[in-house]
Design a protein around this motif. Structure first.
Motif, PDB file in Angstrom:
ATOM      1  N   PHE A  85      47.261  35.420  41.926  1.00 14.17           N
ATOM      2  CA  PHE A  85      46.166  36.243  40.648  1.00 14.17           C
ATOM      3  C   PHE A  85      45.178  34.839  40.200  1.00 14.17           C
ATOM      4  O   PHE A  85      44.146  35.035  40.068  1.00 14.17           O
ATOM      5  N   ALA A  86      45.622  33.608  40.230  1.00 14.11           N
ATOM      6  CA  ALA A  86      44.942  32.472  39.912  1.00 14.11           C
ATOM      7  C   ALA A  86      43.665  32.973  40.687  1.00 14.11           C
ATOM      8  O   ALA A  86      42.550  32.445  40.370  1.00 14.11           O
ATOM      9  N   ASP A 131      51.296  34.340  42.657  1.00 19.00           N
ATOM     10  CA  ASP A 131      50.555  33.567  40.919  1.00 19.00           C
ATOM     11  C   ASP A 131      49.266  33.103  41.120  1.00 19.00           C
ATOM     12  O   ASP A 131      48.474  32.784  40.854  1.00 19.00           O
ATOM     13  N   ILE A 182      41.603  35.992  38.865  1.00 20.31           N
ATOM     14  CA  ILE A 182      40.990  35.612  37.887  1.00 20.31           C
ATOM     15  C   ILE A 182      39.747  35.059  38.643  1.00 20.31           C
ATOM     16  O   ILE A 182      38.238  35.093  37.904  1.00 20.31           O
TER      17      ILE A 182
END
Lengths: 368, 210
Positions: free
Chosen positions: B191-192, B188, B195
């Motif tokens: 991914f953050a 997670d 982005i």
């Protein structure tokens, strides 16, 4: 008369153009520019994403189960036992599949109720709503077809009851349509009684037809959601909002991570079958008497327990009315305030909770 | 010994005699042994609120009477011998391998003796305390006696009281859960960051172009 057709087609074209504005069909509008309102009902925006997460888990775990599952009446139950007891991680995968199917249906129902309460079906989101209702029905169909696959006592006997209900529909139809439910039942069943053909057909529906249907409808649903953005959700205009990308996505991913961990923990600790009496988990024996305690999955209790208490035609009539209301919601509740919609959604929630948790006691009370 | 259909009969009269004797003996055994002890099942169901059946102690879910697998009518000569041996295990401590009982049933007779089991019929709740809470055949972390009280399957690792299983397994699988938590949260976080990286590149390009 001559000008009727052009006007109708013009209206239809304008309806479609409003729902699918071509100028907005780009990444900039659908992702970069999209904003999510912040208010007391904002949590409702996450329920759709959670349903999608559970669907993804269903797909992945389902693919793993396909490696070992045998869709034949002689081997289905043995192969499920083999997955649970002999395949490395098999019990976890099977439990995740079973738990996430229930979670998917739960979150889909919560998503529908919150979307209703937030008036997320208002113009131009009618197609989003209707595709969502269809997705919920397909999710229920997934549950019904998947329930048969372990080929144990409860699976086969509950499916028998379900298919019998389809045939019983003939009591409520006019004579010229009375034969249709029987044809439908025979089509699903494939032979005189539940057997290999039924298992084959349910398996085909569960792993091919329904996934294709859900994938296409989900595509349409998500396209509509991104095209029209999030509905404002509350009657009072709110100034606060956040960007969909990246802030809402960050939060969504974090919630996905937490929910996935919760699901993983429950799946590794509590076998889904533990909630059923073990005689119902025995391999199906066509010669044995139907064991007591045959019931559908919990998400059908809201219709199963009323069926125990009320005459069948009454339930059919009520179900038809409910279906019509669900599909026509954008037009029936066009001018209704969100406060009224929230009251209606809360009433529906209360009914679902009471019927699911206390349905059996209510039936015993009404029919001692 | 007990006759079976496998015996070779040279004349019809011998065959009839053998069949008749077989029928009488099977019938007698069914009366004596075929009716299991429903008091235990009834207690287990009442105590747990769950439906159970004979499969908690017997090989066959419908009990010992009948011609199905694990039932008296289908036993071979050797199995009848084992059954008779099991029926004489009145005192505890004798190894039991009854063809009509499952592992839990065998252990129950071995640990308590048949006399005690018969006594406990009057007070079925005592069966659990007499048997003790040490044995756990399926190794699911819930003792067999507790599974009897809960109305769950003592021979299936994936069946038990949901809350008890949760408590047992959360400790058993704590390392797996912690590893999964670290993996998922790292993913997670990754991914953050990814982005965030895309956003930073976009901002830099925009700045350069202006």
């Amino acid at each position: 008369m001559s000008s009727g057709h052009p006007r109708t087609s013009k209206n239809l074209l304008s309806f479609i153009a409003d729902r699918f504005p071509v100028d907005k069909l780009n990444f900039h509008h659908m992702v970069e520019e999209k904003r999510v309102p912040i208010h007391r009902m904002s949590w409702g925006y996450y329920t759709g994403g959670l349903t999608a997460l559970f669907f993804l888990i269903q797909v992945v775990t389902g693919l793993f189960l396909l490696f070992y599952y045998q869709p034949t009446v002689s081997d289905a139950n043995i192969s499920v036992e083999f997955i649970s007891h002999h395949v490395a991680g098999g019990a976890l995968i099977r439990n995740m599949h079973a738990w996430s199917s229930s979670c998917m249906i739960f979150s889909a129902i919560v998503h529908l109720l919150t979307a209703f309460a937030m008036k997320a079906f208002d113009k131009p989101r009618e197609i989003t709503w209707i595709s969502g209702v269809l997705l919920l029905l397909i999710t229920f169909a997934f549950g019904f077809t998947g329930y048969l696959l372990p080929w144990n006592q409860i699976a086969v006997n509950a499916t028998k009851v379900g298919l019998q209900s389809v045939e019983d529909l003939s009591q409520c139809l006019p004579p010229f349509l009375a034969g249709l439910p029987r044809v439908l039942r025979e089509t699903f069943q494939g032979e005189a009684s539940i057997g290999q053909s039924t298992l084959g057909r349910f398996y085909a529906m569960h792993i091919v037809l329904l996934p294709l249907a859900i994938a296409s409808l989900l595509g349409l649903h998500l396209l509509c959601v991104q095209l029209h953005g999030m509905s404002k959700g509350v009657d009072k205009e709110t100034d606060k909002s956040e960007r969909f990308f990246p802030f809402f996505i960050f939060k969504d991913l974090f919630i996905w991570a937490i929910v996935f961990l919760g699901l993983f923990t429950v799946s590794i600790c509590v076998p889904f079958d533990s909630f059923l009496p073990y005689p119902l988990l025995a391999p199906y024996d066509p010669l044995a008497a139907t064991p007591p305690g045959i019931k559908p999955e919990w998400y059908f209790y809201f219709v199963y327990y009323p069926l125990e208490m009320l005459p069948f035609p009454v339930i059919v009539a009520l179900s038809n009315i409910l279906m019509a209301v669900l599909f026509l919601t954008p037009w029936i509740f066009k001018g209704t305030s969100r406060r009224t919609l929230q009251t209606l959604a809360l009433s529906a929630t209360a009914y679902l909770i009471v019927m699911t948790l206390f349905g059996e006691q209510i039936v015993h009370f009404v029919k001692p | 010994m007990f006759p079976t259909p496998m015996l070779k009969c040279n004349s019809p009269s011998v065959f009839l005699q053998v069949t008749f004797a077989s029928f009488i003996m099977s019938f007698g055994l069914c009366i004596q042994v075929g009716i299991a002890y429903p008091e235990f099942q009834q207690f287990s169901e009442k105590n747990s609120g769950r439906t159970t059946n004979c499969a908690s102690c017997h090989e066959n879910a419908t009990g010992p009477a009948g011609n199905g697998s694990g039932q008296i009518g289908s036993l071979t000569i050797e199995e009848f011998a084992k059954l008779n041996e099991a029926r004489t295990a009145f005192e505890p401590g004798k190894d039991v391998d009854s063809p009509i009982l499952n592992r839990f049933g065998d252990l129950l007779i071995k640990k308590l003796g048949k006399r005690k089991v018969l006594e406990d019929r009057k007070e079925p709740a005592k069966l659990a305390s007499d048997y003790g809470f040490q044995s756990d055949i399926d190794q699911d972390g819930i003792p067999d006696a507790q599974e009897f009280l809960d109305g769950t399957d003592p021979q299936n690792q994936h069946h038990g009281d949901a809350w008890r299983l949760f408590v047992v397994n959360i400790n058993r699988y704590a390392p797996h859960i912690i590893a999964a938590a670290i993996g998922v949260l790292l993913l997670d976080w990754g991914f953050a960051r990814m982005i965030g990286g895309f956003m930073a590149i976009k901002r830099a390009r925009k700045k350069r172009s202006t």
